[in-house]
Motif scaffolding. Structure first.
Motif, PDB file in Angstrom:
ATOM      1  N   LEU A  35      -3.122   8.436   0.561  1.00 57.71           N
ATOM      2  CA  LEU A  35      -2.124   9.272  -0.185  1.00 57.71           C
ATOM      3  C   LEU A  35      -3.106   9.935  -1.354  1.00 57.71           C
ATOM      4  O   LEU A  35      -3.729   9.097  -2.203  1.00 57.71           O
ATOM      5  CB  LEU A  35      -0.899   8.612  -0.646  1.00 57.71           C
ATOM      6  N   GLY A  36      -2.915  11.191  -1.587  1.00 57.19           N
ATOM      7  CA  GLY A  36      -3.583  12.110  -2.444  1.00 57.19           C
ATOM      8  C   GLY A  36      -5.143  11.900  -2.587  1.00 57.19           C
ATOM      9  O   GLY A  36      -5.750  11.925  -1.349  1.00 57.19           O
ATOM     10  N   ASN A  37      -5.546  11.408  -3.555  1.00 54.62           N
ATOM     11  CA  ASN A  37      -7.196  11.395  -3.711  1.00 54.62           C
ATOM     12  C   ASN A  37      -7.636   9.932  -3.571  1.00 54.62           C
ATOM     13  O   ASN A  37      -8.843   9.634  -3.707  1.00 54.62           O
ATOM     14  CB  ASN A  37      -7.697  11.948  -5.188  1.00 54.62           C
ATOM     15  N   VAL A  38      -6.959   9.004  -2.915  1.00 58.68           N
ATOM     16  CA  VAL A  38      -7.189   7.601  -2.565  1.00 58.68           C
ATOM     17  C   VAL A  38      -8.285   7.693  -1.512  1.00 58.68           C
ATOM     18  O   VAL A  38      -8.360   8.294  -0.585  1.00 58.68           O
ATOM     19  CB  VAL A  38      -6.150   6.858  -2.178  1.00 58.68           C
ATOM     20  N   SER A  39      -9.566   6.917  -1.622  1.00 61.09           N
ATOM     21  CA  SER A  39     -10.582   7.099  -0.976  1.00 61.09           C
ATOM     22  C   SER A  39     -10.320   5.929   0.381  1.00 61.09           C
ATOM     23  O   SER A  39      -9.543   5.268   0.401  1.00 61.09           O
ATOM     24  CB  SER A  39     -12.057   6.693  -1.647  1.00 61.09           C
ATOM     25  N   LEU A  40     -11.274   6.382   1.308  1.00 60.56           N
ATOM     26  CA  LEU A  40     -11.006   5.252   2.562  1.00 60.56           C
ATOM     27  C   LEU A  40     -11.577   3.926   2.279  1.00 60.56           C
ATOM     28  O   LEU A  40     -11.130   2.841   2.605  1.00 60.56           O
ATOM     29  CB  LEU A  40     -11.942   6.011   3.822  1.00 60.56           C
ATOM     30  N   GLU A  41     -12.450   3.935   1.305  1.00 56.92           N
ATOM     31  CA  GLU A  41     -13.123   2.697   0.759  1.00 56.92           C
ATOM     32  C   GLU A  41     -12.067   1.732   0.145  1.00 56.92           C
ATOM     33  O   GLU A  41     -12.103   0.746   0.324  1.00 56.92           O
ATOM     34  CB  GLU A  41     -14.318   3.034  -0.086  1.00 56.92           C
ATOM     35  N   ASP A  42     -11.286   2.371  -0.756  1.00 54.39           N
ATOM     36  CA  ASP A  42     -10.034   1.844  -1.518  1.00 54.39           C
ATOM     37  C   ASP A  42      -9.083   1.217  -0.382  1.00 54.39           C
ATOM     38  O   ASP A  42      -8.617   0.414  -0.639  1.00 54.39           O
ATOM     39  CB  ASP A  42      -9.419   2.623  -2.442  1.00 54.39           C
ATOM     40  N   LEU A  43      -8.923   2.015   0.709  1.00 48.59           N
ATOM     41  CA  LEU A  43      -7.793   1.411   1.651  1.00 48.59           C
ATOM     42  C   LEU A  43      -8.591   0.203   2.475  1.00 48.59           C
ATOM     43  O   LEU A  43      -7.847  -0.815   2.736  1.00 48.59           O
ATOM     44  CB  LEU A  43      -7.483   2.703   2.564  1.00 48.59           C
ATOM     45  N   GLN A  44     -10.082   0.427   2.829  1.00 49.31           N
ATOM     46  CA  GLN A  44     -10.385  -0.745   3.322  1.00 49.31           C
ATOM     47  C   GLN A  44     -10.403  -1.847   2.530  1.00 49.31           C
ATOM     48  O   GLN A  44     -10.096  -2.989   3.022  1.00 49.31           O
ATOM     49  CB  GLN A  44     -11.885  -0.462   3.758  1.00 49.31           C
ATOM     50  N   LYS A  45     -10.600  -1.826   1.059  1.00 47.55           N
ATOM     51  CA  LYS A  45     -10.507  -2.974   0.424  1.00 47.55           C
ATOM     52  C   LYS A  45      -9.174  -3.543   0.252  1.00 47.55           C
ATOM     53  O   LYS A  45      -9.127  -5.007   0.509  1.00 47.55           O
ATOM     54  CB  LYS A  45     -10.790  -2.474  -1.106  1.00 47.55           C
ATOM     55  N   GLU A  46      -8.187  -2.822   0.155  1.00 49.32           N
ATOM     56  CA  GLU A  46      -6.724  -3.450   0.421  1.00 49.32           C
ATOM     57  C   GLU A  46      -6.499  -3.978   1.764  1.00 49.32           C
ATOM     58  O   GLU A  46      -5.816  -5.254   1.767  1.00 49.32           O
ATOM     59  CB  GLU A  46      -5.752  -2.507   0.103  1.00 49.32           C
ATOM     60  N   MET A  47      -7.054  -3.741   2.739  1.00 48.44           N
ATOM     61  CA  MET A  47      -6.786  -4.087   3.979  1.00 48.44           C
ATOM     62  C   MET A  47      -7.465  -5.675   4.039  1.00 48.44           C
ATOM     63  O   MET A  47      -6.964  -6.338   4.585  1.00 48.44           O
ATOM     64  CB  MET A  47      -7.123  -3.219   5.107  1.00 48.44           C
ATOM     65  N   ASP A  48      -8.883  -5.598   3.617  1.00 47.07           N
ATOM     66  CA  ASP A  48      -9.687  -6.608   3.618  1.00 47.07           C
ATOM     67  C   ASP A  48      -9.031  -7.805   2.858  1.00 47.07           C
ATOM     68  O   ASP A  48      -9.003  -8.842   3.107  1.00 47.07           O
ATOM     69  CB  ASP A  48     -10.773  -6.346   3.281  1.00 47.07           C
ATOM     70  N   MET A  51       0.801  -1.268   0.119  1.00 43.15           N
ATOM     71  CA  MET A  51      -0.086  -0.157  -0.138  1.00 43.15           C
ATOM     72  C   MET A  51       0.611   1.301   0.073  1.00 43.15           C
ATOM     73  O   MET A  51       0.393   2.342  -0.662  1.00 43.15           O
ATOM     74  CB  MET A  51      -0.989  -0.148   1.313  1.00 43.15           C
ATOM     75  N   VAL A  52       1.956   1.153   0.735  1.00 45.31           N
ATOM     76  CA  VAL A  52       2.736   2.206   0.738  1.00 45.31           C
ATOM     77  C   VAL A  52       3.857   2.372  -0.513  1.00 45.31           C
ATOM     78  O   VAL A  52       4.033   3.399  -0.934  1.00 45.31           O
ATOM     79  CB  VAL A  52       3.423   2.670   2.017  1.00 45.31           C
ATOM     80  N   GLU A  53       4.513   1.303  -0.851  1.00 47.82           N
ATOM     81  CA  GLU A  53       5.767   1.280  -1.543  1.00 47.82           C
ATOM     82  C   GLU A  53       5.109   1.161  -3.204  1.00 47.82           C
ATOM     83  O   GLU A  53       5.612   1.954  -4.081  1.00 47.82           O
ATOM     84  CB  GLU A  53       6.658   0.493  -1.359  1.00 47.82           C
ATOM     85  N   GLU A  54       4.289  -0.094  -3.163  1.00 42.99           N
ATOM     86  CA  GLU A  54       3.965  -0.542  -4.750  1.00 42.99           C
ATOM     87  C   GLU A  54       2.925   0.308  -5.174  1.00 42.99           C
ATOM     88  O   GLU A  54       3.059   0.925  -6.376  1.00 42.99           O
ATOM     89  CB  GLU A  54       3.746  -2.083  -4.660  1.00 42.99           C
ATOM     90  N   LYS A  55       1.991   0.397  -4.346  1.00 46.93           N
ATOM     91  CA  LYS A  55       0.626   1.147  -4.968  1.00 46.93           C
ATOM     92  C   LYS A  55       0.507   2.388  -4.876  1.00 46.93           C
ATOM     93  O   LYS A  55      -0.331   3.267  -5.436  1.00 46.93           O
ATOM     94  CB  LYS A  55      -0.759   0.271  -4.714  1.00 46.93           C
ATOM     95  N   LYS A  56       1.366   2.833  -3.676  1.00 46.37           N
ATOM     96  CA  LYS A  56       1.486   4.491  -3.327  1.00 46.37           C
ATOM     97  C   LYS A  56       0.134   4.738  -3.008  1.00 46.37           C
ATOM     98  O   LYS A  56      -0.417   5.947  -3.550  1.00 46.37           O
ATOM     99  CB  LYS A  56       2.177   5.065  -4.587  1.00 46.37           C
ATOM    100  N   MET A  57      -0.800   4.118  -2.298  1.00 46.10           N
ATOM    101  CA  MET A  57      -1.876   4.427  -1.799  1.00 46.10           C
ATOM    102  C   MET A  57      -2.170   5.022  -0.515  1.00 46.10           C
ATOM    103  O   MET A  57      -3.083   5.768  -0.372  1.00 46.10           O
ATOM    104  CB  MET A  57      -3.001   3.394  -1.651  1.00 46.10           C
ATOM    105  N   ALA A  58      -1.287   4.608   0.264  1.00 41.83           N
ATOM    106  CA  ALA A  58      -1.235   5.091   1.759  1.00 41.83           C
ATOM    107  C   ALA A  58       0.152   5.996   2.166  1.00 41.83           C
ATOM    108  O   ALA A  58       1.102   5.501   1.763  1.00 41.83           O
ATOM    109  CB  ALA A  58      -1.386   3.878   2.582  1.00 41.83           C
ATOM    110  N   LEU A  59      -0.179   6.970   2.816  1.00 43.90           N
ATOM    111  CA  LEU A  59       0.918   7.643   3.661  1.00 43.90           C
ATOM    112  C   LEU A  59       1.810   6.763   4.804  1.00 43.90           C
ATOM    113  O   LEU A  59       2.961   6.819   4.873  1.00 43.90           O
ATOM    114  CB  LEU A  59       0.580   8.926   4.254  1.00 43.90           C
ATOM    115  N   GLN A  60       0.766   6.207   5.492  1.00 41.84           N
ATOM    116  CA  GLN A  60       1.114   5.212   6.356  1.00 41.84           C
ATOM    117  C   GLN A  60       0.106   4.238   6.690  1.00 41.84           C
ATOM    118  O   GLN A  60      -0.948   4.198   6.494  1.00 41.84           O
ATOM    119  CB  GLN A  60       1.420   6.189   7.717  1.00 41.84           C
ATOM    120  N   VAL A  61       0.828   3.005   7.316  1.00 42.86           N
ATOM    121  CA  VAL A  61      -0.233   2.050   7.625  1.00 42.86           C
ATOM    122  C   VAL A  61       0.087   1.313   9.122  1.00 42.86           C
ATOM    123  O   VAL A  61       1.180   1.669   9.509  1.00 42.86           O
ATOM    124  CB  VAL A  61      -0.036   0.599   6.670  1.00 42.86           C
ATOM    125  N   LEU A  62      -0.844   0.769   9.724  1.00 42.97           N
ATOM    126  CA  LEU A  62      -0.538   0.414  11.002  1.00 42.97           C
ATOM    127  C   LEU A  62      -1.687  -0.961  11.133  1.00 42.97           C
ATOM    128  O   LEU A  62      -2.728  -1.066  10.725  1.00 42.97           O
ATOM    129  CB  LEU A  62      -1.009   1.384  12.047  1.00 42.97           C
TER     130      LEU A  62
END
Length: 441
Positions: free
Chosen positions: A335-348, A305-316
């Protein structure tokens, strides 16, 4: 000169070189119920004296939250024989340092001195237990200190309601006191009468609700004599504490919530699960899962999420296991215009992988090595050993976990990781939280 020598001694105290050495200790009870643990380590002239009281935020009465944390401050005010405001001066003038901290389950006070001041440390902690001065001026003074701490750490700190759980636990715990934050309510503290603070001390700050730890450059027999001199005559003013664990109903459907923070500009997507208590093996497995997901730059969520897709500033992702229940928190900042829903999808997706695929042998071996190193480092200082000895005794009822807790981690299998991910990390058992800037309301 004394302070300089003390600093040098602390720097020289490196007792482990990648290999965990057995922490030898002696433990016994005084007639008044005070549990004593002694660890002799004479490599450097340093000693830590600590007292852990089995009282935390979960022990507070409804409408009087914040008492346990308040006492962490209040009991530095002074005693019958220590002038008000002089506690820290006494410690520092004798080459030492001291601190205290509070959780939902316990409160811990300690001093670290050059070992020739061991008796001073024992006297000061016996004074705290036997002769605390709890009066209006002390309560009023510390009330302002605690309010300022809350403003700095929670109210005005970015993501403060996540860090201190004030915006999280209330959704997971409807009956159990874990639903309240450790720092508590300032309104509750303002409304409390002096007699209520005195009653709290009488109930919880007794020898039979405490564990005394002395670790470092000591002689066991001489230390036992000093402990008997300073602590054996202290009487219990309150009854032995008995607790009944308040049971929460299972979470059976996803809880969706929003919290707002005026101190942030970047939102946070958080997925939070209620998990087992710290004594259960599954709590240890969740520690492994946290490290797999976000334990360093090579962890799964960071790489993806941080390095490859550059979707997140930080993960925890971290497991916070406690005496009665635990919580498991996953999160990401977009990061940028990435939505919270997209972050949730990646975490799931990462959770689903853990549920459906065994971690590789290579990743598992790396994971085990990481925890071996953590275990070694946790016992690499006298202060760390003292804290561990007290914590394992008070919260686990097994002091020797200081030596063999690593065996629990070693017993975890790849199949355990898969099983625990399936059991606890499911959407119908979690809080799905959007943590948003106040401006987005």
């Amino acid at each position: 000169m004394k302070n300089k020598l003390y600093a040098i001694a602390c720097g020289l105290f490196i007792s482990f070189s990648g290999v965990a050495q057995e922490v030898k200790f002696t433990e016994y009870d005084l007639d008044n119920g005070l549990h004593v643990i002694l660890h002799q380590e004479n490599k450097a002239p340093v000693v830590t004296v600590g007292v852990m009281y089995h009282v935390g935020a979960k022990d507070e009465e409804a409408g009087r939250t914040g008492f346990a944390h308040f006492f962490e401050h209040l009991l530095f005010e002074g005693t019958k024989n220590i002038e008000r405001g002089k506690w820290f001066d006494i410690v520092s003038s004798h080459g030492g340092r001291n601190n205290a901290n509070t959780t939902q389950d316990r409160t811990y006070y300690y001093e670290t001195f050059p070992s020739n001041n061991l008796e001073l440390g024992l006297w000061m902690e016996s004074e705290r237990m036997l002769h605390p001065v709890i009066n209006k001026i002390g309560v009023d003074t510390q009330n302002e200190v605690v309010k300022e701490e809350k403003r700095q750490r929670v109210d005005n700190a970015p993501y403060g309601k996540i860090i201190y759980r004030t915006g999280v636990n209330k959704y997971l715990f409807k009956k159990h006191p874990y639903g309240q934050s450790v720092i508590g309510s300032m309104a509750d503290l303002d409304a409390a009468k002096l007699e209520e603070f005195q009653a709290f001390n009488t109930k919880f700050y007794n020898p039979n609700n405490a564990t005394l730890v002395v670790a470092g450059d000591i002689n066991i027999e001489n230390t036992k004599k000093m402990i008997a001199d300073y602590f054996s005559s202290i009487k219990n003013n309150g009854k032995k504490i008995t607790r009944t664990v308040i049971k929460e109903a299972p979470i059976t459907s996803e809880i969706n919530a929003k919290e707002f923070d005026a101190n942030i500009q970047v939102p946070l997507k958080a997925l939070v699960y209620r998990t087992p208590n710290m004594k259960e093996k599954d709590a240890y497995v969740l520690d492994y899962i946290s490290t797999i997901l976000t334990g360093g730059n090579s962890s799964r969520m960071h790489k993806k999420m941080v390095e490859e897709k550059k979707m997140a500033l930080q993960v925890l992702a971290f497991s916070d296991s406690q005496e009665d229940y635990g919580t498991y928190i996953m999160g990401a900042l977009p990061l940028g215009n990435v939505s919270l829903e997209d972050l949730q999808k990646e975490m799931d997706e990462e959770i689903t992988k853990l549920q459906n695929e065994l971690v590789s042998e290579r990743e598992f071996e790396k994971l085990q090595n990481q925890f071996e190193n953590r275990f070694v480092n946790s016992n690499s200082s006298i202060e760390g050993i003292a804290n561990s000895l007290a914590r394992y005794n008070v919260l686990y009822g097994n002091t020797n976990l200081v030596n063999n807790e690593i065996e629990i981690y070693r017993s975890i299998t790849r199949e355990d990781i898969q099983r625990v991910a399936k059991k606890y990390l499911t959407p119908n058992q979690r809080l799905n939280l959007d943590y948003l800037p106040e401006s987005s309301k």
